[in-house]
Design a protein around this motif. Structure first.
Motif, PDB file in Angstrom:
ATOM      1  N   ASN A  91       4.256   2.170  -4.169  1.00 47.19           N
ATOM      2  CA  ASN A  91       3.306   2.892  -5.010  1.00 47.19           C
ATOM      3  C   ASN A  91       3.040   2.113  -6.295  1.00 47.19           C
ATOM      4  O   ASN A  91       3.970   1.852  -7.063  1.00 47.19           O
ATOM      5  CB  ASN A  91       3.912   4.269  -5.326  1.00 47.19           C
ATOM      6  N   ASP A 111       0.866  -1.176   0.000  1.00 48.31           N
ATOM      7  CA  ASP A 111       0.000   0.000   0.000  1.00 48.31           C
ATOM      8  C   ASP A 111       0.903   1.226   0.000  1.00 48.31           C
ATOM      9  O   ASP A 111       1.996   1.201   0.565  1.00 48.31           O
ATOM     10  CB  ASP A 111      -0.903   0.016   1.243  1.00 48.31           C
ATOM     11  N   ASN A 134      -8.248  -4.294  -4.293  1.00 49.76           N
ATOM     12  CA  ASN A 134      -9.441  -3.463  -4.140  1.00 49.76           C
ATOM     13  C   ASN A 134      -8.924  -2.033  -4.177  1.00 49.76           C
ATOM     14  O   ASN A 134      -8.643  -1.433  -3.147  1.00 49.76           O
ATOM     15  CB  ASN A 134     -10.139  -3.780  -2.812  1.00 49.76           C
TER      16      ASN A 134
HETATM   17  C1  SAM Z   1     -10.389   0.888  -1.398  1.00 50.05           C
HETATM   18  S1  SAM Z   1      -8.991   0.889  -0.303  1.00 50.05           S
HETATM   19  C2  SAM Z   1      -8.853  -0.877  -0.090  1.00 50.05           C
HETATM   20  C3  SAM Z   1      -8.188  -1.299   1.172  1.00 50.05           C
HETATM   21  C4  SAM Z   1      -8.273  -2.820   1.425  1.00 50.05           C
HETATM   22  N1  SAM Z   1      -7.690  -3.576   0.350  1.00 50.05           N
HETATM   23  C5  SAM Z   1      -9.711  -3.244   1.628  1.00 50.05           C
HETATM   24  O1  SAM Z   1     -10.263  -3.949   0.770  1.00 50.05           O
HETATM   25  O2  SAM Z   1     -10.303  -2.880   2.667  1.00 50.05           O
HETATM   26  C6  SAM Z   1      -7.711   1.327  -1.415  1.00 50.05           C
HETATM   27  C7  SAM Z   1      -6.291   1.368  -0.848  1.00 50.05           C
HETATM   28  O3  SAM Z   1      -5.414   1.756  -1.916  1.00 50.05           O
HETATM   29  C8  SAM Z   1      -4.327   2.496  -1.393  1.00 50.05           C
HETATM   30  N2  SAM Z   1      -3.696   3.242  -2.480  1.00 50.05           N
HETATM   31  C9  SAM Z   1      -4.121   4.400  -3.058  1.00 50.05           C
HETATM   32  N3  SAM Z   1      -3.258   4.771  -4.033  1.00 50.05           N
HETATM   33  C10 SAM Z   1      -2.287   3.816  -4.092  1.00 50.05           C
HETATM   34  C11 SAM Z   1      -1.117   3.644  -4.892  1.00 50.05           C
HETATM   35  N4  SAM Z   1      -0.789   4.539  -5.827  1.00 50.05           N
HETATM   36  N5  SAM Z   1      -0.343   2.569  -4.667  1.00 50.05           N
HETATM   37  C12 SAM Z   1      -0.665   1.661  -3.701  1.00 50.05           C
HETATM   38  N6  SAM Z   1      -1.753   1.776  -2.904  1.00 50.05           N
HETATM   39  C13 SAM Z   1      -2.562   2.835  -3.104  1.00 50.05           C
HETATM   40  C14 SAM Z   1      -5.001   3.340  -0.308  1.00 50.05           C
HETATM   41  O4  SAM Z   1      -4.048   3.809   0.618  1.00 50.05           O
HETATM   42  C15 SAM Z   1      -6.031   2.362   0.265  1.00 50.05           C
HETATM   43  O5  SAM Z   1      -5.503   1.696   1.390  1.00 50.05           O
END
Ligand code: SAM
Length: 308
Positions: free
Chosen positions: A174, A141, A195
């Motif tokens: 990222n 994440d 997700n």
């Molecule tokens: C919809 S949440 C899902 C969290 C978890 N997988 C769930 O199902 O409860 C999306 C996640 O994507 C992460 N995120 C956003 N941009 C990102 C990026 N560029 N690279 C990696 N993670 C990212 C956010 O920090 C967040 O924790």
């Protein structure tokens, strides 16, 4: 804002002086009573008053109780990191059951945008329970809060299930970075799950009551975890699925056009099949892809429709 009648407040106060505080966030007395039961069961008595006041200001119950059941697991929740949803839990359980039929001993899974770590932890748990499989899992994440919380959840999981938790690793990274694959530290993966944030900005910013997202979500959950669109699906395919030679993927989504976009990205490569999964509320919930000549074709069993 939902209106709470004086009659309802009086009725609630007769049951408990704490109950009226729960009426703003709960449309019915029965729901408010259920929440009060959870608060009283999970928090020490001296915290009850503060808990109902926080709820009166629409704070999600999961941040107040600091946990959310997710399948058989209890996932630790903290402000700053998205609360796991039932829709995600539902597809994870379905996915585990088809992967367990596959019975692949060293299945490798990469979960992008992992948040609390709920998806990889539940998949690991279920694959162990259903088929005694100890999968190799990496998850990442971008958010430092999410990274810390996923490690906390991993630790809690390890102490309850020490033998099955050894092959899971959480990383802060990222998805859009060019060096994401080397950062994650694997050369290939059987399956990519994610997700990602998938609510388009214009929908997120629509006001509450005009089909926008709920007040509690907007005021308390991180916008970076929610706002996103096609760019995430494009990066998942181009930065993970292709370079890691994955033979399957499952991505949560909220809109048909997101699934169509993923299909269009892969339709000219003959080896890929793409389908969609609906949740039990009949909403489109995931786009799935598999290489037709690979064991991941079992993913087709989860689809309500397959692109042709
Ligand atoms: C919809 S949440 C899902 C969290 C978890 N997988 C769930 O199902 O409860 C999306 C996640 O994507 C992460 N995120 C956003 N941009 C990102 C990026 N560029 N690279 C990696 N993670 C990212 C956010 O920090 C967040 O924790």
């Amino acid at each position: 804002m939902p209106r709470v009648s004086g009659k309802l407040v009086k009725q609630a106060a007769r049951v408990s002086p704490l109950l009226p505080y729960l009426l703003r966030a709960n449309p019915s007395l029965a729901q408010a009573q259920q929440e009060l039961k959870w608060i009283q069961a999970e928090l020490p008595k001296h915290q009850w008053k503060n808990a109902v006041k926080r709820r009166n200001a629409y704070e999600p119950l999961q941040y107040i109780l600091e946990s959310q059941p997710f399948g058989s697991l209890d996932i630790i929740c903290e402000k700053g990191v998205l609360i796991p949803r039932w829709e995600t839990e539902e597809w994870c359980l379905k996915l585990s059951s088809v992967l367990s039929i596959l019975g692949k001993k060293n299945l490798s899974i990469l979960d992008s945008c992992t948040g609390t770590g709920c998806i990889p932890l539940l998949l690991n748990y279920e694959l162990n329970q259903l088929a005694n499989l100890n999968s190799h899992i990496r998850a990442f994440d971008i958010s430092s809060d999410a990274y810390r919380l996923s490690k906390r959840n991993h630790q809690a999981y390890s102490s309850l299930h020490p033998s099955s938790a050894t092959n899971i690793k959480f990383i802060q990274a990222n998805l859009f970075s060019e060096s994401i694959v080397s950062h994650v530290g694997i050369q290939c993966a059987d399956l990519i799950t994610s997700n990602p944030p998938y609510i388009p900005a214009h929908h997120y910013h629509k006001s509450v009551g005009l089909d926008g997202i709920s007040r509690s979500v907007r005021e308390y959950e991180p916008a970076e975890a929610l706002i996103g669109h096609m760019e995430f699906y494009e990066a998942l395919i181009n930065n993970l699925v292709k370079p890691l030679s994955a033979s399957g993927f499952v991505f949560e989504l909220g809109y048909q056009e997101q699934a169509d976009y993923v299909y269009r990205m892969l339709k000219d490569t003959e080896e890929w099949r793409v389908g969609v999964l609906k949740d039990s509320a009949s909403n489109i919930r995931c786009v799935l892809g598999w290489k037709s000549n690979s064991p991941m074709r079992v993913l087709g069993q989860l689809c309500s429709s397959i692109y042709s």
